[in-house]
Design an enzyme around this catalytic site. Sequence first.
Site, mmCIF file in Angstrom:
data_model
loop_
_atom_site.group_PDB
_atom_site.id
_atom_site.type_symbol
_atom_site.label_atom_id
_atom_site.label_comp_id
_atom_site.label_asym_id
_atom_site.label_seq_id
_atom_site.Cartn_x
_atom_site.Cartn_y
_atom_site.Cartn_z
ATOM 1 N N ARG A 242 0.852 -1.199 0.000
ATOM 2 C CA ARG A 242 0.000 0.000 0.000
ATOM 3 C C ARG A 242 0.887 1.247 0.000
ATOM 4 O O ARG A 242 1.814 1.359 0.780
ATOM 5 C CB ARG A 242 -0.897 -0.002 1.242
ATOM 6 C CG ARG A 242 -1.776 1.226 1.328
ATOM 7 C CD ARG A 242 -2.930 1.028 2.276
ATOM 8 N NE ARG A 242 -2.540 1.090 3.678
ATOM 9 C CZ ARG A 242 -3.405 1.017 4.699
ATOM 10 N NH1 ARG A 242 -4.693 0.871 4.461
ATOM 11 N NH2 ARG A 242 -2.986 1.078 5.937
ATOM 12 N N SER A 243 0.537 2.148 -0.898
ATOM 13 C CA SER A 243 1.254 3.432 -0.935
ATOM 14 C C SER A 243 0.297 4.505 -0.413
ATOM 15 O O SER A 243 0.320 4.862 0.758
ATOM 16 C CB SER A 243 1.716 3.699 -2.367
ATOM 17 O OG SER A 243 2.214 4.987 -2.515
ATOM 18 N N GLY A 244 -0.615 5.001 -1.269
ATOM 19 C CA GLY A 244 -1.594 5.994 -0.796
ATOM 20 C C GLY A 244 -2.917 5.369 -0.378
ATOM 21 O O GLY A 244 -3.778 6.036 0.184
ATOM 22 N N GLY A 245 -3.128 4.094 -0.694
ATOM 23 C CA GLY A 245 -4.354 3.391 -0.292
ATOM 24 C C GLY A 245 -5.595 3.804 -1.068
ATOM 25 O O GLY A 245 -6.707 3.560 -0.623
ATOM 26 N N GLY B 195 -1.207 7.972 -3.700
ATOM 27 C CA GLY B 195 0.200 7.605 -3.535
ATOM 28 C C GLY B 195 0.906 7.394 -4.870
ATOM 29 O O GLY B 195 0.297 6.927 -5.832
ATOM 30 N N TYR C 136 -2.949 10.340 -14.905
ATOM 31 C CA TYR C 136 -3.499 11.423 -15.730
ATOM 32 C C TYR C 136 -3.745 12.647 -14.846
ATOM 33 O O TYR C 136 -4.258 12.527 -13.734
ATOM 34 C CB TYR C 136 -4.833 10.971 -16.341
ATOM 35 C CG TYR C 136 -5.484 11.997 -17.250
ATOM 36 C CD1 TYR C 136 -5.399 11.861 -18.637
ATOM 37 C CD2 TYR C 136 -6.180 13.094 -16.739
ATOM 38 C CE1 TYR C 136 -5.996 12.800 -19.483
ATOM 39 C CE2 TYR C 136 -6.770 14.029 -17.568
ATOM 40 C CZ TYR C 136 -6.671 13.883 -18.939
ATOM 41 O OH TYR C 136 -7.258 14.821 -19.763
ATOM 42 N N TYR D 227 -9.298 2.133 -17.889
ATOM 43 C CA TYR D 227 -8.060 2.671 -17.297
ATOM 44 C C TYR D 227 -7.769 1.918 -16.003
ATOM 45 O O TYR D 227 -8.583 1.936 -15.080
ATOM 46 C CB TYR D 227 -8.265 4.165 -17.049
ATOM 47 C CG TYR D 227 -7.136 4.894 -16.345
ATOM 48 C CD1 TYR D 227 -5.808 4.499 -16.479
ATOM 49 C CD2 TYR D 227 -7.403 6.019 -15.572
ATOM 50 C CE1 TYR D 227 -4.787 5.191 -15.843
ATOM 51 C CE2 TYR D 227 -6.387 6.723 -14.936
ATOM 52 C CZ TYR D 227 -5.086 6.302 -15.076
ATOM 53 O OH TYR D 227 -4.074 6.984 -14.437
ATOM 54 N N TYR E 178 -8.396 3.347 -12.637
ATOM 55 C CA TYR E 178 -9.788 3.409 -12.182
ATOM 56 C C TYR E 178 -10.257 1.958 -12.067
ATOM 57 O O TYR E 178 -11.185 1.510 -12.736
ATOM 58 C CB TYR E 178 -10.661 4.199 -13.165
ATOM 59 C CG TYR E 178 -10.316 5.682 -13.279
ATOM 60 C CD1 TYR E 178 -9.656 6.357 -12.250
ATOM 61 C CD2 TYR E 178 -10.660 6.419 -14.412
ATOM 62 C CE1 TYR E 178 -9.347 7.706 -12.356
ATOM 63 C CE2 TYR E 178 -10.362 7.775 -14.519
ATOM 64 C CZ TYR E 178 -9.700 8.405 -13.489
ATOM 65 O OH TYR E 178 -9.402 9.755 -13.601
HETATM 66 P P1 FDA Z 1 -2.878 1.969 -3.333
HETATM 67 O O1 FDA Z 1 -1.863 2.088 -2.277
HETATM 68 O O2 FDA Z 1 -4.234 1.514 -2.945
HETATM 69 O O3 FDA Z 1 -2.283 1.080 -4.502
HETATM 70 C C1 FDA Z 1 -2.989 0.794 -5.700
HETATM 71 C C2 FDA Z 1 -2.446 -0.503 -6.295
HETATM 72 O O4 FDA Z 1 -1.047 -0.390 -6.522
HETATM 73 C C3 FDA Z 1 -2.625 -1.702 -5.364
HETATM 74 O O5 FDA Z 1 -2.751 -2.874 -6.149
HETATM 75 C C4 FDA Z 1 -1.309 -1.741 -4.623
HETATM 76 O O6 FDA Z 1 -0.990 -3.017 -4.098
HETATM 77 C C5 FDA Z 1 -0.320 -1.304 -5.699
HETATM 78 N N1 FDA Z 1 0.841 -0.583 -5.163
HETATM 79 C C6 FDA Z 1 0.822 0.467 -4.304
HETATM 80 N N2 FDA Z 1 2.073 0.848 -4.030
HETATM 81 C C7 FDA Z 1 2.893 0.038 -4.721
HETATM 82 C C8 FDA Z 1 4.305 -0.069 -4.836
HETATM 83 N N3 FDA Z 1 5.118 0.754 -4.171
HETATM 84 N N4 FDA Z 1 4.828 -1.043 -5.623
HETATM 85 C C9 FDA Z 1 4.017 -1.893 -6.290
HETATM 86 N N5 FDA Z 1 2.661 -1.843 -6.226
HETATM 87 C C10 FDA Z 1 2.115 -0.887 -5.446
HETATM 88 N N6 FDA Z 1 -5.911 8.707 -11.171
HETATM 89 C C11 FDA Z 1 -5.470 9.519 -12.147
HETATM 90 O O7 FDA Z 1 -4.840 9.061 -13.101
HETATM 91 N N7 FDA Z 1 -5.687 10.865 -12.077
HETATM 92 C C12 FDA Z 1 -6.336 11.442 -11.036
HETATM 93 O O8 FDA Z 1 -6.509 12.666 -11.014
HETATM 94 C C13 FDA Z 1 -6.816 10.592 -9.988
HETATM 95 N N8 FDA Z 1 -7.502 11.098 -8.938
HETATM 96 C C14 FDA Z 1 -7.944 10.269 -7.943
HETATM 97 C C15 FDA Z 1 -8.653 10.793 -6.853
HETATM 98 C C16 FDA Z 1 -9.119 9.948 -5.844
HETATM 99 C C17 FDA Z 1 -9.871 10.541 -4.683
HETATM 100 C C18 FDA Z 1 -8.900 8.555 -5.937
HETATM 101 C C19 FDA Z 1 -9.423 7.634 -4.881
HETATM 102 C C20 FDA Z 1 -8.202 8.031 -7.006
HETATM 103 C C21 FDA Z 1 -7.726 8.875 -8.020
HETATM 104 N N9 FDA Z 1 -7.038 8.363 -9.119
HETATM 105 C C22 FDA Z 1 -6.581 9.209 -10.099
HETATM 106 C C23 FDA Z 1 -6.804 6.920 -9.229
HETATM 107 C C24 FDA Z 1 -5.418 6.560 -8.655
HETATM 108 O O9 FDA Z 1 -4.436 6.895 -9.595
HETATM 109 C C25 FDA Z 1 -5.353 5.048 -8.370
HETATM 110 O O10 FDA Z 1 -6.353 4.666 -7.485
HETATM 111 C C26 FDA Z 1 -3.966 4.663 -7.847
HETATM 112 O O11 FDA Z 1 -3.749 3.284 -8.040
HETATM 113 C C27 FDA Z 1 -3.835 4.997 -6.374
HETATM 114 O O12 FDA Z 1 -2.531 4.800 -5.934
HETATM 115 P P2 FDA Z 1 -2.273 4.636 -4.374
HETATM 116 O O13 FDA Z 1 -0.838 4.379 -4.183
HETATM 117 O O14 FDA Z 1 -2.897 5.754 -3.646
HETATM 118 O O15 FDA Z 1 -3.156 3.367 -4.064
#
Ligand code: FDA
Length: 492
Positions: A66-69, A138, A148, A431, A434
């Site tokens: 998990r990075s940003g979750g 994250g 994007y 995408y 999403y």
């Molecule tokens: P999270 O930690 O949940 O990880 C997402 C996936 O990546 C999981 O499968 C995880 O296991 C894996 N992962 C995380 N960290 C990793 C690492 N270090 N190494 C390998 N795998 C890893 N998108 C976009 O393109 N433009 C936008 O403007 C937005 N805006 C936006 C707003 C809001 C409120 C949300 C909830 C989402 C977006 N998104 C988005 C979508 C976003 O890009 C997408 O949900 C990402 O996967 C989130 O990354 P996180 O690290 O936060 O998620």
Amino acid sequence: MPSISKVAYTPKNSSFSSILLSSEQNLRPASTAPLKPTLILTPFHESHIQAAIYCAKKQGIQISVRSGGHDYEGLSYTSPSKHPFVIVDLRNLSSISIDTESSTAWIQGGATLGELYHKIAEKSKTLAFAAGVCPTVGVGGHFSGGGYGMMSRKFGLAVDHIIDAKIIDVNGRILDRQSMGEDLFWAIRGGGGGTFGIIIAWKVKLLPVPEIVTVFNLTKTLDQNATQLLLKWQYIADKIDPNLLIRPRITNVNSSQNGKITLQATFNSLFLGGVDELLSVMNRSFPELSLVKEDCTEMSWIESILFFAGFATSESVDVLLSRTPLGRVYFKGKSDFVKQPISENGLEGIWKRMLEEADGLIEMEFSPYGGRLSEISEYATPFPHRAGNIYMIHYAAAWNNSSEIEEKLTWIRRLYSYMASYVSSSPREAYVNYRDLDLGVNNDGNHPSYKVASIWGTKYFKNNFERLVHIKTEVDPSDFFRNEQSIPPFSS
Ligand code: FDA
């Protein structure tokens, strides 16, 4: 946000639940998850991750990183498939170093976009990075799937500017671009998170921006001609000056005229330049929107980050350092790609279906393509949605009660089904950032078969899916890193 001082938290620890849910933006996945993690690890050092991989392999337990979750289906902190798992939460590995001389940055895998933007602005007024809008997303997940943002027509996606990375692979080795090789380096820039290893750092090229940019958020309801404006927008969205990105968001509101629910389109826009130049571009290409100087605000790039994240621009930029999600709701998202403008009749059919479900927040966001986004080959990174797209649709339903889950899922699936004739087909593209488990799930999260995975895989990656499977087979043949939508190796 709970204070994190230890490396490991078991369910017996009093802060286990608060740490588990601290970065949860979407309440839906955890509310239906059949299983909690066995352990949450919050490593302070790369060696803690290496040890976690070693132990998890020995115990036959899955790792969710998990990075940003912000994963739409919660795959970084739930296991819909009921397979025992531990979370490796990278929040303590979030340092960022900027080198203004070479215009580059090293960003640890647990940093958020807000932390990145804040750090860049601290060092320079004319450097920036092209990635998503929400500051609590994250870089670990976001850069793994594309990225994007409001500068994507000018610069492309986040993945288009990654120049090096450090990954811990299935054998616990720390590899950089040179030692991982160009195939794996290609795969991690858009092939989706959670498949190839744990990214501990990205190196990116920073991008030049003017000291002054201009923003506007012009809102028009259906009564104010929103349909005609969106009709016209579809003909200019991908062709207009690439310094300008106009991203309409269609939502439900109470009509000021009769108090009934109606729809409004908010034209969220960023122009990389001053207001006078913006007005001349708009007068030339989109006069129907009747944009005037008073609708626009000139500001710095970092202020535009606050603006699009919904903060007042007078707010301290330090709000970007908070990792607490900006809102917590039950949420479902989906995506589509549009290659031909949707007719007036088609748009009206969409409005009809949106108005059928007017309680709670419903939203369609149209993200324009063209510019740099469409110049990059669809094979350059795993993200294949390039030339030929006018815009990407993001569908969202958000609500406050767990009792409404089924109703809202049914509504959004019905709208998605209605849209089939207006969007890409064979495959119907989507995408990966999403994330949408409606598109298919790997054998209940157990070792996926190529055949099952190719159903959702070709939607996310088109012809790149095949190359991703080859690379997965090379680097993780036993399929240790897996989730409900990870790339399978050939053998499974
Ligand atoms: P999270 O930690 O949940 O990880 C997402 C996936 O990546 C999981 O499968 C995880 O296991 C894996 N992962 C995380 N960290 C990793 C690492 N270090 N190494 C390998 N795998 C890893 N998108 C976009 O393109 N433009 C936008 O403007 C937005 N805006 C936006 C707003 C809001 C409120 C949300 C909830 C989402 C977006 N998104 C988005 C979508 C976003 O890009 C997408 O949900 C990402 O996967 C989130 O990354 P996180 O690290 O936060 O998620």
